[in-house]
Design a protein around this motif. Structure first.
Motif: not given
Length: 252
Positions: A197-199, A214-219, A221-223, A227-228
């Motif tokens: 997860r970012p951070g 970093r970008a994939r991890a952020g995306l 985590a966002y989705h 969702r949850w």
């Protein structure tokens, strides 16, 4: 039902654990019901005070937890004493963890957003104890055969590997996965191999020079949160009550 209870609970010596879990869950539900009635101004209930001091229910909870814990040590795992100690411990733990956020923040945050942490901790605790009742053993020892259990090297290797997986999942910012992974090792493995997860400490250490990761991890985590997160908050509100609206700062 009676045979199942004897074979899976009484014979393995898990009756005190079942009693403690039942007392824990029932205490939490009753406590939340009473506090919600007090909050709404309904019923004959009210805050307990002594000399103008509000006595939070974490105080009797600590007392009961101490009595139940020492009682369990003194009485062993069998007999009425063990059952009584388990019930007292479960009641005390329910009262204490219902105000876990208060202990964490050292402030009365019961009906604030920070107070959600209490409900989350209670649900996690009940789920983990339920897994132990179902026969799971921490770090995958229950998955070993009798022959493997005789080999200390195999046992140590299994415990260490599963512990490492849980530790990696925790460093990736997946505390719940790491916690449940300690009991269900496959979850720890999944948490260890997926993106951090970012951070999280892992992301700060290993994604610093990897912008794509970093970008994939952020995306991801966002989705995941989109969702949850809302469902989790709705579930917490249903169990423990909706927090008070956050007060905006006075800018006059």
């Amino acid at each position: 039902m009676g045979q199942w209870l004897y074979r899976n609970i009484i014979e393995p010596g898990k009756l005190p654990l079942l009693l403690a879990l039942t007392a824990f869950v029932m205490t939490f539900l009753v406590t939340r019901t009473v506090t919600r009635l007090i909050r709404a101004g309904r019923g004959p209930f009210g805050n307990v005070k002594a000399g103008g001091l509000h006595i939070h229910h974490v105080v009797p909870g600590v007392v009961l937890t101490v009595i139940g814990g020492f009682g369990a040590v003194a009485s062993g795992r069998q007999g009425f004493g063990a059952a009584l100690a388990a019930v007292l411990f479960g009641i005390g733990a329910g009262l204490v963890l219902d105000e876990f956020a208060l202990i964490l923040h050292l402030a009365d945050v019961y009906w604030t957003e920070e107070g959600r942490r209490s409900v989350e901790v209670v649900v996690l605790t009940a789920a983990l104890v339920g897994l132990l009742l179902a026969g799971f053993v921490p770090f995958g020892v229950n998955d070993l055969t009798q022959d493997e259990l005789q080999d200390r090297g195999t046992v140590v290797a299994t415990v260490v590997s599963n512990f490492v997986f849980s530790l990696v999942a925790l460093s990736k910012g997946k505390a719940r996965t790491a916690l449940f992974g300690a009991v269900v090792p496959v979850l720890a493995l999944v948490g260890a191999v997926r993106l951090a997860r970012p951070g999280s400490p892992w992301a700060k250490r290993f994604y610093r020079s990897r912008p794509r990761a970093r970008a994939r991890a952020g995306l991801r985590a966002y989705h995941h949160d989109r969702r949850w997160a809302g469902r989790a908050r709705a579930f917490q509100d249903w169990i423990g009550g909706k927090p008070d609206p956050a007060r905006l700062p006075d800018r006059r």
